[in-house]
Scaffold this active site. Structure first.
Site, PDB file in Angstrom:
ATOM      1  N   GLY A  56       0.646  -1.110   0.106  1.00 30.23           N
ATOM      2  CA  GLY A  56       0.115  -0.156  -0.039  1.00 30.23           C
ATOM      3  C   GLY A  56       0.718   1.476  -0.236  1.00 30.23           C
ATOM      4  O   GLY A  56       2.015   1.102   0.540  1.00 30.23           O
ATOM      5  N   GLN A 103       3.311   9.860   1.207  1.00 32.16           N
ATOM      6  CA  GLN A 103       4.274   9.107   1.176  1.00 32.16           C
ATOM      7  C   GLN A 103       5.324   9.512   0.053  1.00 32.16           C
ATOM      8  O   GLN A 103       6.506   8.954   0.060  1.00 32.16           O
ATOM      9  CB  GLN A 103       4.288   7.711   1.330  1.00 32.16           C
ATOM     10  CG  GLN A 103       3.367   7.257   2.500  1.00 32.16           C
ATOM     11  CD  GLN A 103       2.931   5.704   2.659  1.00 32.16           C
ATOM     12  OE1 GLN A 103       2.265   5.372   2.084  1.00 32.16           O
ATOM     13  NE2 GLN A 103       4.061   5.149   3.315  1.00 32.16           N
ATOM     14  N   CYS A 114       5.765   0.341   8.141  1.00 29.42           N
ATOM     15  CA  CYS A 114       5.554   1.675   7.269  1.00 29.42           C
ATOM     16  C   CYS A 114       6.668   1.832   6.309  1.00 29.42           C
ATOM     17  O   CYS A 114       7.792   1.935   6.676  1.00 29.42           O
ATOM     18  CB  CYS A 114       4.956   2.755   8.229  1.00 29.42           C
ATOM     19  SG  CYS A 114       4.582   3.917   7.143  1.00 29.42           S
ATOM     20  N   LEU A 115       6.562   1.987   5.000  1.00 31.57           N
ATOM     21  CA  LEU A 115       7.676   2.531   4.051  1.00 31.57           C
ATOM     22  C   LEU A 115       7.959   3.807   4.414  1.00 31.57           C
ATOM     23  O   LEU A 115       9.390   4.113   4.147  1.00 31.57           O
ATOM     24  CB  LEU A 115       7.197   2.521   2.669  1.00 31.57           C
ATOM     25  CG  LEU A 115       6.743   0.937   2.109  1.00 31.57           C
ATOM     26  CD1 LEU A 115       6.001   1.511   0.733  1.00 31.57           C
ATOM     27  CD2 LEU A 115       7.947   0.331   1.828  1.00 31.57           C
ATOM     28  N   HIS A 169      -4.722   1.995   7.603  1.00 31.92           N
ATOM     29  CA  HIS A 169      -3.385   2.774   7.604  1.00 31.92           C
ATOM     30  C   HIS A 169      -3.181   3.600   6.459  1.00 31.92           C
ATOM     31  O   HIS A 169      -2.729   4.643   6.614  1.00 31.92           O
ATOM     32  CB  HIS A 169      -1.878   1.527   7.425  1.00 31.92           C
ATOM     33  CG  HIS A 169      -0.935   1.828   7.496  1.00 31.92           C
ATOM     34  ND1 HIS A 169       0.066   1.430   8.596  1.00 31.92           N
ATOM     35  CD2 HIS A 169      -0.109   2.516   6.618  1.00 31.92           C
ATOM     36  CE1 HIS A 169       1.275   1.921   8.262  1.00 31.92           C
ATOM     37  NE2 HIS A 169       1.316   2.543   7.154  1.00 31.92           N
ATOM     38  N   GLU A 170      -3.605   3.233   5.142  1.00 32.78           N
ATOM     39  CA  GLU A 170      -3.436   4.375   4.211  1.00 32.78           C
ATOM     40  C   GLU A 170      -4.392   5.468   4.503  1.00 32.78           C
ATOM     41  O   GLU A 170      -3.988   6.615   4.026  1.00 32.78           O
ATOM     42  CB  GLU A 170      -3.918   3.646   2.798  1.00 32.78           C
ATOM     43  CG  GLU A 170      -2.679   2.357   2.740  1.00 32.78           C
ATOM     44  CD  GLU A 170      -1.266   2.876   2.472  1.00 32.78           C
ATOM     45  OE1 GLU A 170      -0.971   4.050   2.561  1.00 32.78           O
ATOM     46  OE2 GLU A 170      -0.670   2.008   2.755  1.00 32.78           O
ATOM     47  N   HIS A 208      -2.869   7.825   6.735  1.00 32.11           N
ATOM     48  CA  HIS A 208      -1.876   8.766   5.738  1.00 32.11           C
ATOM     49  C   HIS A 208      -2.194   9.820   5.281  1.00 32.11           C
ATOM     50  O   HIS A 208      -1.641  11.066   5.467  1.00 32.11           O
ATOM     51  CB  HIS A 208      -1.200   7.848   4.755  1.00 32.11           C
ATOM     52  CG  HIS A 208       0.244   6.997   5.321  1.00 32.11           C
ATOM     53  ND1 HIS A 208       1.254   7.520   6.192  1.00 32.11           N
ATOM     54  CD2 HIS A 208       0.581   5.595   4.961  1.00 32.11           C
ATOM     55  CE1 HIS A 208       2.080   6.458   6.177  1.00 32.11           C
ATOM     56  NE2 HIS A 208       1.727   5.482   5.712  1.00 32.11           N
TER      57      HIS A 208
HETATM   58 ZN    ZN Z   1       2.664   3.926   5.942  1.00 33.66          ZN
END
Ligand code: ZN
Length: 176
Positions: A46, A51, A104-105, A146-147, A150
Site C-alpha cells: 500500500g 508518502q 511502514c515504508l 493505515h492508508e 496517511h
Molecule cells: Zn505507511
C-alpha cells in the site's frame, strides 16, 4: 511511468491532512501510475500520496487476500488485487477490533502493534472519478485503515501500543 522517492519521518508532509483531489487530469493519472510502480518496487502492499511528497487524498493498495482454506482443499493461489482510491473515507466499521504488527515504508526500521477494526467499508472515487466502495476484512482492512490514516496525516506509531526495531526478517511484515 517513473519511480518516485518515498519520503520518511520527520518529513512534514506526512503529518499534514492532505487535500481532496478535484481534478481528474493527466497529471493525476501519471501520479497514480508512478505510485503503483513505486509501491511494487519498494516492495510494499500500500502507498498513500503523502508518502511520495504529494499532499493529496489518494491511495493505492495491492494485496492478495488469503481465503480460509478448508482442510481437504489445496491452498488456493490468489492473485493480488489492485485498488486505486481517491478521496477515501471509512464509512462503516465492525465492532470487533484486532491487534496486528505493522510496518511502514515511511518509517524505516520500526514496527508496531496497532489495534484496528476487523472489517471496514471504504468509499471513494476510482481513477476516472466514478464512485467506488470496498468491503475489506482482516489484513486488507488493516491496510485501508493505515492508508486512510496517511491522508489524514496520522502515522501508525501514533496509534501503536508499542513500537520496536525488528531483529529478524520474520518480524518485518508487508510494508504499507
Ligand atoms: Zn505507511
Amino acid at each position: 511511468m517513473a519511480l518516485r522517492t518515498i519520503v520518511t519521518l520527520p518529513e512534514p508532509v506526512l503529518y499534514r491532512k492532505a487535500r481532496p483531489v478535484k481534478k481528474f487530469d493527466q497529471d493525476l493519472q501519471t501520479l497514480i501510475d508512478d505510485m503503483i510502480d513505486t509501491m511494487r518496487d519498494a516492495p510494499g502492499v500500500g502507498l498513500a500520496a503523502p508518502q511520495v511528497g504529494v499532499s493529496q487524498r489518494l491511495i493505492v493498495i495491492e494485496y492478495a487476500d488469503q481465503p480460509e482454506a478448508d482442510e481437504d482443499d489445496e491452498p488456493r493461489k490468489v492473485k493480488p488485487k489492485l485498488y486505486v482510491m481517491i478521496n477515501p473515507e471509512i464509512v462503516k466499521t465492525s465492532e470487533e477490533t484486532v491487534m496486528g504488527v505493522e510496518g511502514c515504508l515511511s518509517v524505516p526500521a520500526l514496527v508496531g502493534e496497532v489495534e484496528r477494526f476487523e472489517e471496514v467499508q471504504v468509499k471513494g472515487l476510482n481513477r476516472h472519478g466514478q464512485p467506488m466502495k470496498v468491503k475489506a476484512a482482516g489484513w486488507l482492512a488493516r491496510i485501508f485503515q493505515h492508508e486512510v490514516d496517511h491522508v489524514n496525516g496520522v502515522i501508525f506509531t501514533q496509534r501503536a501500543e508499542r513500537v520496536w526495531k525488528p531483529e529478524t526478517e520474520e518480524e518485518e511484515n508487508d510494508k504499507v
